[in-house]
Scaffold this motif. Structure first.
Motif, PDB file in Angstrom:
ATOM      1  N   LEU A   1       0.849  -1.181   0.000  1.00  0.00           N
ATOM      2  CA  LEU A   1       0.000   0.000   0.000  1.00  0.00           C
ATOM      3  C   LEU A   1       0.889   1.237   0.000  1.00  0.00           C
ATOM      4  O   LEU A   1       1.923   1.263   0.666  1.00  0.00           O
ATOM      5  CB  LEU A   1      -0.911   0.043   1.229  1.00  0.00           C
ATOM      6  CG  LEU A   1      -2.237  -0.730   1.157  1.00  0.00           C
ATOM      7  CD1 LEU A   1      -1.980  -2.230   1.084  1.00  0.00           C
ATOM      8  CD2 LEU A   1      -3.109  -0.405   2.356  1.00  0.00           C
TER       9      LEU A   1
ATOM     10  N   ALA B   1       0.479   5.492   0.452  1.00  0.00           N
ATOM     11  CA  ALA B   1      -0.472   6.534   0.855  1.00  0.00           C
ATOM     12  C   ALA B   1       0.215   7.889   0.940  1.00  0.00           C
ATOM     13  O   ALA B   1       1.385   7.984   1.300  1.00  0.00           O
ATOM     14  CB  ALA B   1      -1.091   6.182   2.212  1.00  0.00           C
TER      15      ALA B   1
ATOM     16  N   VAL C   1      -0.342  11.266  -5.111  1.00  0.00           N
ATOM     17  CA  VAL C   1      -1.029   9.991  -5.322  1.00  0.00           C
ATOM     18  C   VAL C   1      -1.159   9.706  -6.818  1.00  0.00           C
ATOM     19  O   VAL C   1      -0.925   8.580  -7.277  1.00  0.00           O
ATOM     20  CB  VAL C   1      -2.405   9.993  -4.631  1.00  0.00           C
ATOM     21  CG1 VAL C   1      -3.195   8.735  -4.995  1.00  0.00           C
ATOM     22  CG2 VAL C   1      -2.235  10.079  -3.122  1.00  0.00           C
TER      23      VAL C   1
ATOM     24  N   ALA D   1      -8.695   1.422   4.475  1.00  0.00           N
ATOM     25  CA  ALA D   1      -7.934   0.335   3.853  1.00  0.00           C
ATOM     26  C   ALA D   1      -6.597   0.131   4.555  1.00  0.00           C
ATOM     27  O   ALA D   1      -6.123  -1.002   4.708  1.00  0.00           O
ATOM     28  CB  ALA D   1      -7.712   0.633   2.368  1.00  0.00           C
TER      29      ALA D   1
ATOM     30  N   ARG E   1       0.720   6.547  -8.811  1.00  0.00           N
ATOM     31  CA  ARG E   1      -0.001   5.577  -9.643  1.00  0.00           C
ATOM     32  C   ARG E   1       0.581   5.495 -11.040  1.00  0.00           C
ATOM     33  O   ARG E   1       0.745   4.406 -11.599  1.00  0.00           O
ATOM     34  CB  ARG E   1      -1.482   5.970  -9.714  1.00  0.00           C
ATOM     35  CG  ARG E   1      -2.248   5.707  -8.433  1.00  0.00           C
ATOM     36  CD  ARG E   1      -3.663   6.242  -8.517  1.00  0.00           C
ATOM     37  NE  ARG E   1      -4.398   5.978  -7.287  1.00  0.00           N
ATOM     38  CZ  ARG E   1      -5.508   6.586  -6.943  1.00  0.00           C
ATOM     39  NH1 ARG E   1      -6.030   7.522  -7.736  1.00  0.00           N
ATOM     40  NH2 ARG E   1      -6.114   6.278  -5.801  1.00  0.00           N
TER      41      ARG E   1
ATOM     42  N   HIS F   1      -7.078   6.277   6.525  1.00  0.00           N
ATOM     43  CA  HIS F   1      -7.881   5.564   5.533  1.00  0.00           C
ATOM     44  C   HIS F   1      -8.221   4.162   6.028  1.00  0.00           C
ATOM     45  O   HIS F   1      -7.378   3.455   6.576  1.00  0.00           O
ATOM     46  CB  HIS F   1      -7.113   5.481   4.204  1.00  0.00           C
ATOM     47  CG  HIS F   1      -7.986   5.150   3.037  1.00  0.00           C
ATOM     48  ND1 HIS F   1      -8.525   3.901   2.823  1.00  0.00           N
ATOM     49  CD2 HIS F   1      -8.433   5.929   2.011  1.00  0.00           C
ATOM     50  CE1 HIS F   1      -9.250   3.910   1.721  1.00  0.00           C
ATOM     51  NE2 HIS F   1      -9.210   5.130   1.204  1.00  0.00           N
TER      52      HIS F   1
ATOM     53  N   SER G   1      -4.684   9.705   1.898  1.00  0.00           N
ATOM     54  CA  SER G   1      -4.960   9.494   3.319  1.00  0.00           C
ATOM     55  C   SER G   1      -4.186  10.493   4.163  1.00  0.00           C
ATOM     56  O   SER G   1      -3.016  10.794   3.876  1.00  0.00           O
ATOM     57  CB  SER G   1      -4.575   8.071   3.729  1.00  0.00           C
ATOM     58  OG  SER G   1      -4.814   7.842   5.106  1.00  0.00           O
TER      59      SER G   1
ATOM     60  N   ARG H   1      -1.326  -0.648  -4.258  1.00  0.00           N
ATOM     61  CA  ARG H   1      -2.577   0.089  -4.130  1.00  0.00           C
ATOM     62  C   ARG H   1      -2.272   1.450  -3.503  1.00  0.00           C
ATOM     63  O   ARG H   1      -1.616   1.514  -2.457  1.00  0.00           O
ATOM     64  CB  ARG H   1      -3.573  -0.687  -3.279  1.00  0.00           C
ATOM     65  CG  ARG H   1      -4.174  -1.893  -4.012  1.00  0.00           C
ATOM     66  CD  ARG H   1      -5.013  -2.739  -3.083  1.00  0.00           C
ATOM     67  NE  ARG H   1      -4.177  -3.447  -2.113  1.00  0.00           N
ATOM     68  CZ  ARG H   1      -4.628  -3.960  -0.979  1.00  0.00           C
ATOM     69  NH1 ARG H   1      -5.893  -3.794  -0.637  1.00  0.00           N
ATOM     70  NH2 ARG H   1      -3.818  -4.608  -0.175  1.00  0.00           N
ATOM     71  N   THR H   2      -2.742   2.497  -4.140  1.00  0.00           N
ATOM     72  CA  THR H   2      -2.439   3.854  -3.688  1.00  0.00           C
ATOM     73  C   THR H   2      -3.693   4.505  -3.111  1.00  0.00           C
ATOM     74  O   THR H   2      -4.796   4.339  -3.644  1.00  0.00           O
ATOM     75  CB  THR H   2      -1.897   4.707  -4.842  1.00  0.00           C
ATOM     76  OG1 THR H   2      -2.806   4.640  -5.945  1.00  0.00           O
ATOM     77  CG2 THR H   2      -0.535   4.224  -5.286  1.00  0.00           C
ATOM     78  N   TYR H   3      -3.498   5.265  -2.033  1.00  0.00           N
ATOM     79  CA  TYR H   3      -4.631   5.894  -1.353  1.00  0.00           C
ATOM     80  C   TYR H   3      -4.287   7.321  -0.954  1.00  0.00           C
ATOM     81  O   TYR H   3      -3.151   7.614  -0.560  1.00  0.00           O
ATOM     82  CB  TYR H   3      -5.004   5.112  -0.090  1.00  0.00           C
ATOM     83  CG  TYR H   3      -5.469   3.701  -0.362  1.00  0.00           C
ATOM     84  CD1 TYR H   3      -6.783   3.449  -0.767  1.00  0.00           C
ATOM     85  CD2 TYR H   3      -4.602   2.630  -0.212  1.00  0.00           C
ATOM     86  CE1 TYR H   3      -7.213   2.157  -1.019  1.00  0.00           C
ATOM     87  CE2 TYR H   3      -5.020   1.332  -0.460  1.00  0.00           C
ATOM     88  CZ  TYR H   3      -6.333   1.098  -0.868  1.00  0.00           C
ATOM     89  OH  TYR H   3      -6.748  -0.175  -1.128  1.00  0.00           O
TER      90      TYR H   3
END
Length: 291
Positions: A178, A180, A187, A215, A191, A213, A208, A204-206
């Motif tokens: 992950l 973040a 972000v 996730a 990606r 977040h 936050s 997986r990018t978030y």
């Protein structure tokens, strides 16, 4: 005809740098921060694609100085000579070896040595081209950890360009990763970089604010947390970092000057994380901790 570039140059005490950055970023500025001198004054160069006018600049800097409780700094403001900035930026970013990693821009033609891990990262709005000592220190720590065994769950907190998440993806191909950041632009860049480096399916990018977040909470605790931010936010998040690190897991911290190391170590030791190693590059320190 090339678009003119405007440059604002000044120095402020190191602790005031984030305040001045926040004051000037709203102008669409690209900001280069140098290393502090022996008086702990840090130089800044602010590049602007449009002239906001000295009244606007003066007002923003005066407000920042007032907020920090320091005098208005002396500054120099000028139009830069016409330059092919693409060529200049590429020439200033030659490929770099950091442990097993070969960090390069899209302009580099030569191939890395056998066994090297290539990471394609062009200069952009997100921090982390691999050239700064903090990023290099984290890459070296990642390489050292990879010699000890695999990681199943990795979190890159404050991912910037995503370079550290991508490095982890190559070192531990089966790990869930992950990445973040609290900045939407970073972000997006992370990606895109993951896509260009063919690891987008594994990262997986978030967006936050810290560990907020859902996730990030759901996927933890993590075998490895990497956070290349700044000393103050690292200390503020120390308890959350420890809480999200699995027993026996590791934490890599960077973004701190060598004289901030004791403060950061103490705060994380109180949270339950013990020092295993440090990497000092120039004025900067990267810490490897264990839960």
């Amino acid at each position: 005809m090339t678009q003119p570039i405007y440059c604002l140059t000044f120095s402020v005490p190191s602790q005031a740098v984030p305040v001045f950055e926040n004051a000037l970023e709203g102008l669409g500025a690209a900001i280069a921060v140098g290393g502090p001198d022996r008086h702990e004054n840090t130089p800044l160069q602010v590049y602007l694609g449009a002239d906001p006018g000295e009244t606007e600049l003066f007002g923003r800097m005066a407000a920042a100085a007032l907020g920090c409780g320091i005098p208005m700094p002396d500054y120099h403001y000028e139009i830069m000579p016409e330059t092919d900035w693409v060529a200049e930026s590429q020439a200033a970013l030659p490929p770099l070896q950091a442990g097993r990693f070969y960090v390069h821009g899209s302009h580099v033609q030569e191939r890395p040595a056998a066994g090297a891990i290539p990471l394609l990262v062009d200069a952009n709005i997100a921090f982390g081209t691999g050239r700064h000592e903090t990023t290099r220190g984290c890459l070296l720590a990642l390489c050292d950890l990879a010699k000890r065994g695999r990681k199943k769950r990795v979190l890159d907190m404050g991912c910037g360009s995503g370079i550290l998440a991508m490095g982890a993806a190559y070192l531990w191909p089966k790990a869930g990763i992950l990445a973040a950041d609290n900045d939407p632009g970073s972000v997006r860049v992370a990606r895109e970089n993951a896509r260009l480096n063919r690891v987008s399916r594994r990262i997986r990018t978030y967006l936050s604010q810290g560990y907020a977040h859902r996730a990030i909470k759901a996927e933890g605790p993590y075998d490895l947390v990497v956070a290349n931010i700044l000393a103050a936010p690292l200390c503020c998040m120390a308890t959350d970092t420890a809480r999200h690190t699995a027993p026996g897991g590791h934490v890599i911290l960077s973004g701190l000057l060598w004289h901030q190391e004791r403060w950061v170590r103490q705060r994380h030791r109180t949270a339950g994380l013990a020092l295993e190693a440090r990497y000092r590059l120039g004025d900067w320190t990267t810490l490897l901790l264990r839960a």
